[in-house]
Scaffold this motif. Structure first.
Motif, mmCIF file in Angstrom:
data_model
loop_
_atom_site.group_PDB
_atom_site.id
_atom_site.type_symbol
_atom_site.label_atom_id
_atom_site.label_comp_id
_atom_site.label_asym_id
_atom_site.label_seq_id
_atom_site.Cartn_x
_atom_site.Cartn_y
_atom_site.Cartn_z
ATOM 1 N N PHE A 80 0.795 -1.224 0.000
ATOM 2 C CA PHE A 80 0.000 0.000 0.000
ATOM 3 C C PHE A 80 0.831 1.280 0.000
ATOM 4 C CE2 PHE A 80 -3.382 -2.611 2.424
ATOM 5 C CZ PHE A 80 -3.844 -3.144 1.233
ATOM 6 N N ARG A 83 0.767 4.258 -2.502
ATOM 7 C CA ARG A 83 -0.139 3.884 -3.593
ATOM 8 C C ARG A 83 -1.594 3.843 -3.179
ATOM 9 N NH1 ARG A 83 -2.533 -0.409 -6.007
ATOM 10 N NH2 ARG A 83 -2.044 -1.843 -4.325
ATOM 11 N N VAL A 84 -1.862 3.396 -1.936
ATOM 12 C CA VAL A 84 -3.233 3.160 -1.490
ATOM 13 C C VAL A 84 -3.446 3.782 -0.112
ATOM 14 C CG1 VAL A 84 -4.943 1.379 -0.902
ATOM 15 C CG2 VAL A 84 -3.338 0.981 -2.770
ATOM 16 N N THR A 86 -6.077 3.592 3.074
ATOM 17 C CA THR A 86 -7.088 2.666 3.591
ATOM 18 C C THR A 86 -7.793 3.236 4.813
ATOM 19 O OG1 THR A 86 -5.566 1.520 5.096
ATOM 20 C CG2 THR A 86 -5.745 0.648 2.850
ATOM 21 N N HIS A 112 -10.310 0.980 0.238
ATOM 22 C CA HIS A 112 -8.980 1.129 -0.367
ATOM 23 C C HIS A 112 -9.112 2.118 -1.523
ATOM 24 C CE1 HIS A 112 -9.020 -2.801 1.554
ATOM 25 N NE2 HIS A 112 -7.711 -2.763 1.614
ATOM 26 N N LEU A 114 -6.958 4.465 -4.360
ATOM 27 C CA LEU A 114 -5.670 4.800 -4.952
ATOM 28 C C LEU A 114 -5.331 6.229 -4.553
ATOM 29 C CD1 LEU A 114 -5.642 3.277 -8.559
ATOM 30 C CD2 LEU A 114 -4.663 2.374 -6.449
ATOM 31 N N THR A 115 -4.146 6.423 -4.044
ATOM 32 C CA THR A 115 -3.720 7.733 -3.554
ATOM 33 C C THR A 115 -3.774 8.776 -4.664
ATOM 34 O OG1 THR A 115 -2.297 6.613 -1.965
ATOM 35 C CG2 THR A 115 -1.848 8.936 -2.351
ATOM 36 N N ALA A 157 -7.311 -1.538 -6.763
ATOM 37 C CA ALA A 157 -6.997 -0.638 -5.651
ATOM 38 C C ALA A 157 -6.349 -1.388 -4.495
ATOM 39 C CB ALA A 157 -8.260 0.075 -5.170
#
Length: 160
Positions: A80, A83-84, A86, A112, A114-115, A157
């Motif tokens: 993560f 990138r992610v 949560t 989740h 995606l950043t 994601a």
């Protein structure tokens, strides 16, 4: 009369154990969400096993089970990182304690995003089946099996 007898029969430490058992799952979720490596790692026994296969199978993914606290923490946080984003919410926890072991079931809603693109997300409602062991004053998760009740969005994601 039953309620009074039932409450009186419960040892005071039972309630403390139940809180600490559920806290292990809270540490799991919040450790990912912050991300806080130490908090996340504190939820696991050194020999922990995490099996996400039942959930992932619902959308055709086949991740291997993860074994060992360090491997679980390294794998998930690296998956993560940057990138992610949560968020995890724990609901309906049920606890059974037997000496220095316990069983926890709960529903966890996990978002989740995606950043770089919050339009790409996966929202999951998962059932967690968790075996725990006492570790001093804390409880830690030794075995975690995650199954999916429902999901919406795009699993990219989660897994990229």
């Amino acid at each position: 009369m039953y309620v009074v007898e039932h409450q009186a029969a419960r040892r005071p430490s039972d309630l403390g154990d139940r809180v600490e058992i559920i806290d292990a799952l809270y540490r799991f979720g919040l450790g990912q969400d912050l991300p806080d490596r130490d908090l996340f790692a504190s939820s696991f026994a050194p020999d922990a096993e995490l099996d996400f296969r039942p959930a992932a199978a619902k959308w055709g993914a086949e991740p291997p089970p993860m074994t060992g606290r360090d491997a679980i923490v390294d794998t998930i946080l690296a998956l993560f990182a940057g990138r992610v984003t949560t968020t995890h919410q724990v609901a309906n926890p049920r606890v059974a304690v037997e000496g220095d072991t316990a069983r926890l079931t709960a529903l966890v809603e996990a978002q989740h995003l995606l950043t770089a693109d919050h339009g790409t997300f996966a929202l999951l409602k998962n059932r967690y089946d968790v075996d725990l062991v006492r570790d001093g004053d804390r409880w830690v998760m030794r075995r975690v099996v995650i199954d999916n009740v429902w999901f919406t969005g795009d699993p990219v994601a989660i897994f990229g």
